[in-house]
Design a protein around this motif. Sequence first.
Motif, mmCIF file in Angstrom:
data_model
loop_
_atom_site.group_PDB
_atom_site.id
_atom_site.type_symbol
_atom_site.label_atom_id
_atom_site.label_comp_id
_atom_site.label_asym_id
_atom_site.label_seq_id
_atom_site.Cartn_x
_atom_site.Cartn_y
_atom_site.Cartn_z
ATOM 1 N N VAL A 44 2.167 7.865 29.157
ATOM 2 C CA VAL A 44 2.388 9.168 28.521
ATOM 3 C C VAL A 44 1.908 9.149 27.078
ATOM 4 O O VAL A 44 1.262 10.103 26.614
ATOM 5 C CB VAL A 44 3.874 9.559 28.610
ATOM 6 C CG1 VAL A 44 4.164 10.787 27.747
ATOM 7 C CG2 VAL A 44 4.260 9.844 30.049
ATOM 8 N N ALA A 45 2.202 8.071 26.354
ATOM 9 C CA ALA A 45 1.753 7.967 24.965
ATOM 10 C C ALA A 45 0.232 8.002 24.883
ATOM 11 O O ALA A 45 -0.345 8.692 24.028
ATOM 12 C CB ALA A 45 2.288 6.684 24.329
ATOM 13 N N THR A 46 -0.433 7.287 25.795
ATOM 14 C CA THR A 46 -1.899 7.260 25.810
ATOM 15 C C THR A 46 -2.468 8.631 26.145
ATOM 16 O O THR A 46 -3.425 9.090 25.517
ATOM 17 C CB THR A 46 -2.401 6.221 26.826
ATOM 18 O OG1 THR A 46 -1.896 4.927 26.471
ATOM 19 C CG2 THR A 46 -3.923 6.173 26.849
ATOM 20 N N GLN A 47 -1.871 9.308 27.126
ATOM 21 C CA GLN A 47 -2.336 10.643 27.498
ATOM 22 C C GLN A 47 -2.187 11.614 26.331
ATOM 23 O O GLN A 47 -3.070 12.444 26.085
ATOM 24 C CB GLN A 47 -1.546 11.146 28.710
ATOM 25 C CG GLN A 47 -1.871 10.432 30.011
ATOM 26 C CD GLN A 47 -1.013 10.938 31.147
ATOM 27 O OE1 GLN A 47 -0.953 12.141 31.419
ATOM 28 N NE2 GLN A 47 -0.315 10.028 31.817
ATOM 29 N N TYR A 48 -1.062 11.523 25.640
ATOM 30 C CA TYR A 48 -0.828 12.421 24.498
ATOM 31 C C TYR A 48 -1.834 12.158 23.388
ATOM 32 O O TYR A 48 -2.455 13.103 22.855
ATOM 33 C CB TYR A 48 0.599 12.234 23.984
ATOM 34 C CG TYR A 48 0.906 12.987 22.705
ATOM 35 C CD1 TYR A 48 0.609 14.341 22.563
ATOM 36 C CD2 TYR A 48 1.517 12.338 21.632
ATOM 37 C CE1 TYR A 48 0.894 15.026 21.396
ATOM 38 C CE2 TYR A 48 1.819 13.015 20.456
ATOM 39 C CZ TYR A 48 1.504 14.357 20.347
ATOM 40 O OH TYR A 48 1.782 15.031 19.188
ATOM 41 N N ILE A 49 -2.051 10.894 23.045
ATOM 42 C CA ILE A 49 -3.007 10.568 21.979
ATOM 43 C C ILE A 49 -4.412 11.013 22.359
ATOM 44 O O ILE A 49 -5.148 11.584 21.536
ATOM 45 C CB ILE A 49 -2.987 9.052 21.684
ATOM 46 C CG1 ILE A 49 -1.618 8.632 21.128
ATOM 47 C CG2 ILE A 49 -4.079 8.691 20.687
ATOM 48 C CD1 ILE A 49 -1.188 9.341 19.878
ATOM 49 N N LEU A 73 2.381 19.235 26.498
ATOM 50 C CA LEU A 73 3.370 19.374 27.566
ATOM 51 C C LEU A 73 3.159 20.659 28.365
ATOM 52 O O LEU A 73 3.415 20.696 29.575
ATOM 53 C CB LEU A 73 4.779 19.326 26.977
ATOM 54 C CG LEU A 73 5.209 17.932 26.510
ATOM 55 C CD1 LEU A 73 6.520 17.996 25.733
ATOM 56 C CD2 LEU A 73 5.340 16.978 27.698
ATOM 57 N N LYS A 74 2.670 21.704 27.721
ATOM 58 C CA LYS A 74 2.350 22.923 28.472
ATOM 59 C C LYS A 74 1.171 22.675 29.416
ATOM 60 O O LYS A 74 1.141 23.186 30.541
ATOM 61 C CB LYS A 74 2.043 24.077 27.514
ATOM 62 C CG LYS A 74 3.284 24.742 26.951
ATOM 63 C CD LYS A 74 2.974 26.113 26.382
ATOM 64 C CE LYS A 74 4.248 26.873 26.090
ATOM 65 N NZ LYS A 74 3.989 28.258 25.635
ATOM 66 N N ALA A 75 0.204 21.878 28.950
ATOM 67 C CA ALA A 75 -0.912 21.520 29.826
ATOM 68 C C ALA A 75 -0.402 20.724 31.020
ATOM 69 O O ALA A 75 -0.849 20.916 32.163
ATOM 70 C CB ALA A 75 -1.956 20.719 29.051
ATOM 71 N N LYS A 76 0.549 19.816 30.779
ATOM 72 C CA LYS A 76 1.119 19.030 31.867
ATOM 73 C C LYS A 76 1.931 19.903 32.814
ATOM 74 O O LYS A 76 1.986 19.654 34.009
ATOM 75 C CB LYS A 76 1.998 17.905 31.304
ATOM 76 C CG LYS A 76 1.194 16.775 30.706
ATOM 77 C CD LYS A 76 0.289 16.148 31.748
ATOM 78 C CE LYS A 76 -0.745 15.242 31.159
ATOM 79 N NZ LYS A 76 -1.700 14.751 32.185
ATOM 80 N N ALA A 77 2.574 20.951 32.279
ATOM 81 C CA ALA A 77 3.364 21.858 33.107
ATOM 82 C C ALA A 77 2.492 22.578 34.127
ATOM 83 O O ALA A 77 2.986 23.027 35.164
ATOM 84 C CB ALA A 77 4.087 22.873 32.226
ATOM 85 N N LEU A 78 1.200 22.674 33.832
ATOM 86 C CA LEU A 78 0.266 23.300 34.764
ATOM 87 C C LEU A 78 -0.203 22.326 35.836
ATOM 88 O O LEU A 78 -0.813 22.723 36.819
ATOM 89 C CB LEU A 78 -0.950 23.834 34.000
ATOM 90 C CG LEU A 78 -0.676 24.874 32.926
ATOM 91 C CD1 LEU A 78 -1.945 25.194 32.152
ATOM 92 C CD2 LEU A 78 -0.090 26.138 33.537
ATOM 93 N N GLU A 79 0.081 21.043 35.642
ATOM 94 C CA GLU A 79 -0.449 20.016 36.530
ATOM 95 C C GLU A 79 0.589 19.368 37.440
ATOM 96 O O GLU A 79 0.280 18.989 38.555
ATOM 97 C CB GLU A 79 -1.101 18.893 35.704
ATOM 98 C CG GLU A 79 -2.267 19.331 34.846
ATOM 99 C CD GLU A 79 -2.815 18.173 34.028
ATOM 100 O OE1 GLU A 79 -2.346 17.035 34.223
ATOM 101 O OE2 GLU A 79 -3.708 18.402 33.207
ATOM 102 N N VAL A 80 1.817 19.216 36.961
ATOM 103 C CA VAL A 80 2.774 18.377 37.667
ATOM 104 C C VAL A 80 3.996 19.170 38.114
ATOM 105 O O VAL A 80 4.252 20.270 37.642
ATOM 106 C CB VAL A 80 3.233 17.198 36.775
ATOM 107 C CG1 VAL A 80 2.056 16.347 36.364
ATOM 108 C CG2 VAL A 80 3.977 17.705 35.535
#
Length: 284
Positions: A44-49, A73-80
Motif C-alpha cells: 500500500v505504501a508503494t502504491q501510494y508513493i 483512496l478514491k481511485a482505489k474505491a473504483l477498483e476494489v
Amino acid sequence: MSNANGIGQSKAETRNNSNIRGENGHAVSDKAHSIKEVQNLRSVATQYINYVKENYSGKVAGNINKESAKAFLKAKALEVKGSTLNTYTSLMQKVSENLNKDHIGTLNRQDIQNIKQELKNDYTLSKEHINRAYDNTQAIQEQMRHTSMSLSTDLQVEAGLRANDAINSDKWHINEDNTLTISDSKGGITYTTAPISPELLNRVEEAKEMGYKVNYTEYREALKEAVQNTGQEYNGTHGLRYSFAQDRLDELRQNGYTENEAKGQVSLEMGHSRLDITDHYTSF
C-alpha cells in the motif's frame, strides 16, 4: 518500513505504549505485527508513493498530504471491493503515522479517518470501474518518436510493461522465443511477457548493450505531453498497460483461447499476482 515493522513485538504491549487513538478512542498500534501485514503495508505504501509520483509534480515528500491520500483512496474505491478498501484505509493510517515519524509530508491518521468516512458516505464508488486505456496508442507512440524515450512507450504498449520496468534495461532478459523476462518488478516479482516483434526485440538488444535507463519523472512528463498532443486525456503511464491488456485479451480470444484462458495468460504476461487484478484491466 523499518518504523512500521513490528514482527516479534507484542501487539498488546505496543498498543499499551502508544499515544495514538483509533476511531473508538482506544489506543492502537502503528506497527505491522505479522509477515502478511508487513507485506500488505509495504504494498500500500508503494502504491501510494507511485500514485503521488505519477499524478503530482515536484518532490514526493511535498505531496504527501490529505489531498493526495484522498485522491489515491478514491481511485482505489473504483477498483476494489468494500472489505479490501477498508484494508487500504487501515493500512494508510499506519503509513501516515510512520511517515510522520520521519517528518515526511503532512498526512496524519485523522486525515485518513475523515477520508474513510467520506468514502463510506459515497460507497457506490467502490462498485464502479474506470477504463484507463487509451483510444489511440499508435498516435501516442508516434508522438514519442520525437523523444529519446520512445522505446519505453513501445514496450508498455506491445508488452504491457509497468513504467518502472520499461525504463530500466537492467531488468530485461531476452528469451529465445522473443519474450522478455522482467526481474525485480513490483513486489520483487519476476514475470515473462508476451512475445514482442522482431523490430522491437532488436531495439531492446541494442538498448541493453548501451545500458538504457530513463528517469521516471522525465518519462512521465514526456508521455503526458505526447498524449495531450494527440487530443486524448492523460491517464498516466498505467493507461498503456490497460491498452495492452485489452488488446492482448482480444488477440488471444481470436486465436482460440476461452475467456478464462485468455485472462489467465494476460495475467501471467503482466506480472499480476491475482487474476482479479487482470479482470479490472479487461472488464468494462
